[in-house]
Design an enzyme around this catalytic site. Structure first.
Site, short mmCIF file in Angstrom:
data_model
loop_
_atom_site.label_atom_id
_atom_site.label_comp_id
_atom_site.label_asym_id
_atom_site.label_seq_id
_atom_site.Cartn_x
_atom_site.Cartn_y
_atom_site.Cartn_z
N CYS A 43 0.81 -1.22 0.00
CA CYS A 43 0.00 0.00 0.00
C CYS A 43 0.84 1.26 0.00
O CYS A 43 0.67 2.13 -0.84
CB CYS A 43 -0.93 0.00 1.21
SG CYS A 43 -1.93 1.49 1.26
N CYS A 48 -1.44 1.73 -3.11
CA CYS A 48 -2.45 2.80 -2.98
C CYS A 48 -1.87 4.20 -2.90
O CYS A 48 -2.37 5.11 -3.55
CB CYS A 48 -3.32 2.60 -1.73
SG CYS A 48 -3.30 0.97 -1.02
N LYS A 51 0.10 5.37 -6.09
CA LYS A 51 -0.91 5.38 -7.16
C LYS A 51 -1.82 6.60 -7.03
O LYS A 51 -2.10 7.29 -8.01
CB LYS A 51 -1.75 4.09 -7.10
CG LYS A 51 -2.93 4.08 -8.06
CD LYS A 51 -3.91 2.97 -7.72
CE LYS A 51 -4.74 3.32 -6.49
NZ LYS A 51 -5.59 2.20 -6.06
N TYR A 178 -9.19 -3.48 -11.54
CA TYR A 178 -9.10 -2.08 -11.16
C TYR A 178 -7.68 -1.54 -11.27
O TYR A 178 -7.48 -0.37 -11.61
CB TYR A 178 -9.73 -1.83 -9.78
CG TYR A 178 -8.97 -2.36 -8.59
CD1 TYR A 178 -8.04 -1.57 -7.94
CD2 TYR A 178 -9.21 -3.65 -8.10
CE1 TYR A 178 -7.35 -2.05 -6.84
CE2 TYR A 178 -8.52 -4.13 -7.00
CZ TYR A 178 -7.59 -3.32 -6.37
OH TYR A 178 -6.90 -3.79 -5.29
N GLU A 182 -7.05 1.62 -13.56
CA GLU A 182 -6.55 2.84 -12.91
C GLU A 182 -5.29 3.34 -13.61
O GLU A 182 -5.17 4.54 -13.90
CB GLU A 182 -6.24 2.56 -11.43
CG GLU A 182 -7.49 2.45 -10.57
CD GLU A 182 -7.19 2.00 -9.14
OE1 GLU A 182 -8.07 2.21 -8.28
OE2 GLU A 182 -6.10 1.45 -8.88
N HIS A 435 -27.74 20.74 -1.11
CA HIS A 435 -27.87 21.26 -2.48
C HIS A 435 -26.98 22.48 -2.68
O HIS A 435 -26.84 23.28 -1.77
CB HIS A 435 -29.34 21.64 -2.71
CG HIS A 435 -29.62 22.11 -4.11
ND1 HIS A 435 -29.68 21.25 -5.19
CD2 HIS A 435 -29.82 23.37 -4.60
CE1 HIS A 435 -29.93 21.95 -6.28
NE2 HIS A 435 -30.02 23.23 -5.95
N GLU A 440 -26.42 14.59 -3.44
CA GLU A 440 -27.82 14.74 -3.01
C GLU A 440 -28.74 13.77 -3.77
O GLU A 440 -29.82 13.42 -3.29
CB GLU A 440 -28.32 16.18 -3.20
CG GLU A 440 -28.48 16.61 -4.65
CD GLU A 440 -28.93 18.06 -4.77
OE1 GLU A 440 -30.06 18.36 -4.34
OE2 GLU A 440 -28.16 18.89 -5.30
#
Length: 452
Positions: A43, A48, A51, A178, A182, A435, A440
């Protein structure tokens, strides 16, 4: 009772191993940890963290065009890998230092060495030193694998991408998971000409069909030359790069070929089977619900067990192990309803069941909306987002939430809390909208678009 050098010996200095070592030491246990490479594991050092920093770097290209649409007088810049890379490695060095400090402050003995298991209660370092331990925790992670084909070594993996001397001009990314997707997006955003091959019918297998379909469409829209149902047949080193012939008969030359077609556990030569630990057919360590192997004194957590290959999961498994073994409170790591994010462009966040998985289990209602986000619509970009809830007809529980959008990772973390708590569609609806935001839409979808 036999005397041991340590109460716990951890092999592997990644997220799971470091957390388990620190938390165990906090109970008063005498703990050692051996790591043969760098603290932080996949990681922090080659996953991670670097990356995500590359993802940030790759997003600026579109920001220049957006800024002009918003009235800023800016020119398109050009990306300089030679400036980015030293900063990246300086940050990784800083993080590794933090991991070492955390271990030291926790009174964990650090051994900068490869360690192997030489008995149910024995660990041997590379220099031959042997230590006895009441408990051994194997947290050695996994690594990307190259295919079993001629000249496979011409290709690089995700481990190598951060070490490239210069950024390639033309790259082939092979894979549809992924990691492949990615990096295809990252390189494309940094100005590399990217081709992606995936042998399957659609990238991101196992994720919600509608969501991965949109990610795939948007990747193509943004310039990734994606070829589905396609694989590499042959590779050869040519003067001008790597010549690749693919299954549809076409040929091309690339500066780099990157494979992201799978990972394998780092169990080779660890001595596990010799002491009675059972390995699966891909080399993963077989453990029970409490991360215990067939040898009662030996446990394993993280990617090496091939349960759920995510950093926060390894950390939770490590903590559950300590709770079980050192606090006398048998705890199973919870692998249900784990939120996750895929840092493609656009990002995807997901928690719970896909529409397809849920529909196999029970009758469901699908609430979904897709639209152009305000920020990029103003800049006249064709981006689209998807907000989707999969709802049980019987219980009204939200079984799955899928988001394709800028900042989807941030949103899914919070939506994940509600889904994990078993929130119903009506409880989502009872929450007032913030909003104007993209998120939302999660609380304003009144009517299902379909049932399944």
């Amino acid at each position: 009772m036999a005397d041991f050098d340590y109460d716990l010996f951890v092999i592997g200095g990644g997220s799971g191993g470091v957390r388990a070592a620190r938390v165990a030491a906090a109970t008063g246990a005498k703990v050692a940890l051996a790591e043969e490479f760098r603290m932080g594991g996949t990681c922090v050092i080659r996953g991670c963290v670097p990356k995500k920093l590359m993802v940030f770097a790759s997003e600026y290209q579109e920001m220049f065009a957006d800024a002009r649409a918003y009235g800023w007088d800016v020119e398109d810049g050009s990306f300089d890998w030679s400036k980015f890379q030293p900063n990246l490695h300086a940050e990784l060095d800083r993080l590794e230092g933090i991991y070492r400090k955390l271990l030291g402050n926790s009174d964990v003995s650090i051994h900068d060495s490869r360690a192997t298991v030489s008995g149910p209660h024995e660990v041997t370092l590379a220099d031959g030193t042997t230590y006895s331990a009441k408990h051994i925790l194997v947290a050695v992670g996994g690594r990307p694998s190259l295919p079993d084909m001629k000249n496979a070594d011409l290709a690089i993996t995700s481990n190598d991408i951060f070490l490239l001397k210069e950024l390639p001009q033309k790259t082939l990314v092979v894979g549809g998971g992924y990691i492949a997707s990615e990096f295809a997006c990252i390189l494309n955003g940094l100005g590399v000409e990217v081709t992606q091959f995936y042998r399957g019918a659609q990238i991101l297998r196992g994720f919600d069909d509608e969501a991965r379909g949109l990610v795939s469409e948007m990747m193509i829209e943004k310039g990734v030359d994606l070829h589905l149902g396609t694989n590499v047949l042959e590779m050869e080193k040519h003067e001008d790069g790597i010549w690749v012939k693919c299954t549809n008969g076409s040929e091309a030359v690339y500066d780099q070929v990157m494979y992201a077609t799978g990972r394998v556990p780092n169990t080779d030569g660890l001595g596990l089977e010799e002491v009675g630990v059972e390995l699966g057919r891909n080399g993963e360590i077989i453990v029970d619900d409490y991360s215990q192997t067939k040898v009662p004194s030996i446990y394993a957590v993280g990617d090496v067990t091939n349960r759920v290959q995510l950093t926060p999961v390894a950390i939770r498994e490590g903590m559950a192990f300590v709770e079980t073994v050192f606090n006398g409170n048998p705890t199973k790591p919870d692998h249900e309803l784990i939120p996750s994010a895929i840092f493609t462009q656009p990002e995807m966040g997901t928690v719970g069941l896909s529409e397809e998985q849920a529909a196999e289990q029970e009758p469901v209602e699908i609430y979904a909306t897709s639209f152009r986000p305000m920020q990029t619509a103003f800049a006249e970009r064709p981006d689209r987002v998807l907000m989707k809830l999969v709802v049980s007809k019987a219980t009204r529980k939200v079984l799955g939430c899928h988001i394709v959008s800028p900042h989807a990772g941030e949103m899914i973390q919070l939506a994940g809390i509600a889904v994990k708590m078993g929130a119903t569609k009506e409880q989502f609806d009872a929450t007032c909208a913030v909003h104007p935001t993209i998120s939302e839409e999660l609380v304003t979808m009144r009517d299902p678009v379909r049932t399944a």
